[in-house]
Design a protein around this motif. Structure first.
Motif, PDB file in Angstrom:
ATOM      1  N   ILE A   1      40.220  39.955  37.214  1.00 19.51           N
ATOM      2  CA  ILE A   1      40.963  40.618  36.148  1.00 19.51           C
ATOM      3  C   ILE A   1      40.551  42.089  36.137  1.00 19.51           C
ATOM      4  CG2 ILE A   1      41.385  40.715  33.658  1.00 19.51           C
ATOM      5  CD1 ILE A   1      42.301  38.081  34.948  1.00 19.51           C
ATOM      6  N   THR A   2      41.531  42.977  36.210  1.00 18.50           N
ATOM      7  CA  THR A   2      41.267  44.411  36.110  1.00 18.50           C
ATOM      8  C   THR A   2      42.041  44.951  34.923  1.00 18.50           C
ATOM      9  OG1 THR A   2      40.962  44.598  38.495  1.00 18.50           O
ATOM     10  CG2 THR A   2      41.384  46.638  37.285  1.00 18.50           C
ATOM     11  N   LYS A   3      41.311  45.482  33.951  1.00 20.44           N
ATOM     12  CA  LYS A   3      41.916  46.127  32.782  1.00 20.44           C
ATOM     13  C   LYS A   3      41.291  47.507  32.679  1.00 20.44           C
ATOM     14  CE  LYS A   3      43.626  43.981  29.391  1.00 20.44           C
ATOM     15  NZ  LYS A   3      43.972  43.343  28.155  1.00 20.44           N
ATOM     16  N   GLY A   4      42.124  48.518  32.859  1.00 23.03           N
ATOM     17  CA  GLY A   4      41.597  49.883  32.863  1.00 23.03           C
ATOM     18  C   GLY A   4      40.656  50.051  34.035  1.00 23.03           C
ATOM     19  N   SER A   5      39.451  50.523  33.753  1.00 22.44           N
ATOM     20  CA  SER A   5      38.476  50.732  34.831  1.00 22.44           C
ATOM     21  C   SER A   5      37.502  49.566  34.963  1.00 22.44           C
ATOM     22  CB  SER A   5      37.702  52.027  34.575  1.00 22.44           C
ATOM     23  OG  SER A   5      36.991  51.920  33.354  1.00 22.44           O
ATOM     24  N   THR A   6      37.737  48.482  34.224  1.00 23.10           N
ATOM     25  CA  THR A   6      36.831  47.338  34.251  1.00 23.10           C
ATOM     26  C   THR A   6      37.432  46.200  35.078  1.00 23.10           C
ATOM     27  OG1 THR A   6      36.028  47.900  32.045  1.00 23.10           O
ATOM     28  CG2 THR A   6      35.578  45.677  32.833  1.00 23.10           C
TER      29      THR A   6
ATOM     30  N   VAL B   1      39.795  31.888  30.499  1.00 21.48           N
ATOM     31  CA  VAL B   1      39.812  33.318  30.850  1.00 21.48           C
ATOM     32  C   VAL B   1      40.714  34.100  29.883  1.00 21.48           C
ATOM     33  CG1 VAL B   1      40.433  35.004  32.638  1.00 21.48           C
ATOM     34  CG2 VAL B   1      39.197  32.923  33.265  1.00 21.48           C
ATOM     35  N   TYR B   2      41.875  33.532  29.526  1.00 21.43           N
ATOM     36  CA  TYR B   2      42.725  34.186  28.522  1.00 21.43           C
ATOM     37  C   TYR B   2      41.945  34.449  27.241  1.00 21.43           C
ATOM     38  CZ  TYR B   2      47.300  33.539  30.870  1.00 21.43           C
ATOM     39  OH  TYR B   2      48.380  33.605  31.716  1.00 21.43           O
ATOM     40  N   GLY B   3      41.114  33.503  26.848  1.00 20.32           N
ATOM     41  CA  GLY B   3      40.335  33.648  25.621  1.00 20.32           C
ATOM     42  C   GLY B   3      39.284  34.738  25.689  1.00 20.32           C
ATOM     43  N   LEU B   4      38.924  35.148  26.886  1.00 18.86           N
ATOM     44  CA  LEU B   4      37.903  36.188  27.056  1.00 18.86           C
ATOM     45  C   LEU B   4      38.480  37.606  27.032  1.00 18.86           C
ATOM     46  CD1 LEU B   4      35.810  34.556  29.934  1.00 18.86           C
ATOM     47  CD2 LEU B   4      35.294  34.558  27.481  1.00 18.86           C
ATOM     48  N   HIS B   5      39.821  37.734  27.204  1.00 16.49           N
ATOM     49  CA  HIS B   5      40.444  39.048  27.310  1.00 16.49           C
ATOM     50  C   HIS B   5      41.633  39.156  26.359  1.00 16.49           C
ATOM     51  CE1 HIS B   5      38.239  40.230  30.958  1.00 16.49           C
ATOM     52  NE2 HIS B   5      38.309  38.948  31.265  1.00 16.49           N
ATOM     53  N   SER B   6      41.469  39.922  25.318  1.00 20.38           N
ATOM     54  CA  SER B   6      42.548  40.122  24.351  1.00 20.38           C
ATOM     55  C   SER B   6      43.766  40.741  25.033  1.00 20.38           C
ATOM     56  CB  SER B   6      42.060  41.043  23.232  1.00 20.38           C
ATOM     57  OG  SER B   6      43.088  41.294  22.320  1.00 20.38           O
ATOM     58  N   GLY B   7      44.927  40.141  24.812  1.00 25.02           N
ATOM     59  CA  GLY B   7      46.175  40.672  25.353  1.00 25.02           C
ATOM     60  C   GLY B   7      46.475  40.278  26.784  1.00 25.02           C
ATOM     61  N   LEU B   8      45.562  39.563  27.442  1.00 22.09           N
ATOM     62  CA  LEU B   8      45.767  39.213  28.850  1.00 22.09           C
ATOM     63  C   LEU B   8      46.965  38.295  29.033  1.00 22.09           C
ATOM     64  CD1 LEU B   8      44.865  39.384  31.789  1.00 22.09           C
ATOM     65  CD2 LEU B   8      43.311  37.452  31.330  1.00 22.09           C
ATOM     66  N   GLN B   9      47.167  37.365  28.114  1.00 26.42           N
ATOM     67  CA  GLN B   9      48.280  36.433  28.269  1.00 26.42           C
ATOM     68  C   GLN B   9      49.618  37.157  28.177  1.00 26.42           C
ATOM     69  OE1 GLN B   9      47.890  32.835  26.085  1.00 26.42           O
ATOM     70  NE2 GLN B   9      49.448  31.833  27.298  1.00 26.42           N
TER      71      GLN B   9
END
Length: 99
Positions: free
Chosen positions: A16-21, A65-73
């Motif tokens: 999962i890549t969100k921004g620079s993470t 994994v969805y539960g670990l990242h807000s907005g990922l779903q």
């Protein structure tokens, strides 16, 4: 019970890549979702999961994994894409001779 090589490979990691993470998760690692703890699996155990057990673990893993990242779903509504691929190099099929 015999095991059949179908030529399909199950991918073990989800990145999962969100921004620079960038974070990578491994479906064979232990995780808990929905009150169920899924134990860590060796590569051999993972390969020998029945299709039903694999799909149940994959669904729970994706929801974990969805539960670990807000907005990922919303950003990635189907994380199953690419989880299985036809790969006869990694999963060589034996040649069948007609009799």
């Amino acid at each position: 019970m015999g095991y059949q090589n179908t030529g399909y490979a199950r991918k073990k990691t989800l990145t999962i890549t969100k921004g620079s993470t960038t974070t990578t998760y491994n479906i064979t690692a232990s995780f808990t979702y929905g009150g169920t703890t899924y134990p860590a699996l060796t590569d051999d155990q993972f390969a020998k999961l029945s299709n039903a057990d694999y799909e149940a673990r994959r669904t729970a893993f994706i929801n974990y994994v969805y539960g670990l990242h807000s907005g990922l779903q919303t950003d990635c509504p189907d994380l199953t894409v690419g989880s299985v691929e036809y790969n006869t190099v990694a999963c060589p099929l034996t040649q069948q001779n007609d009799v």
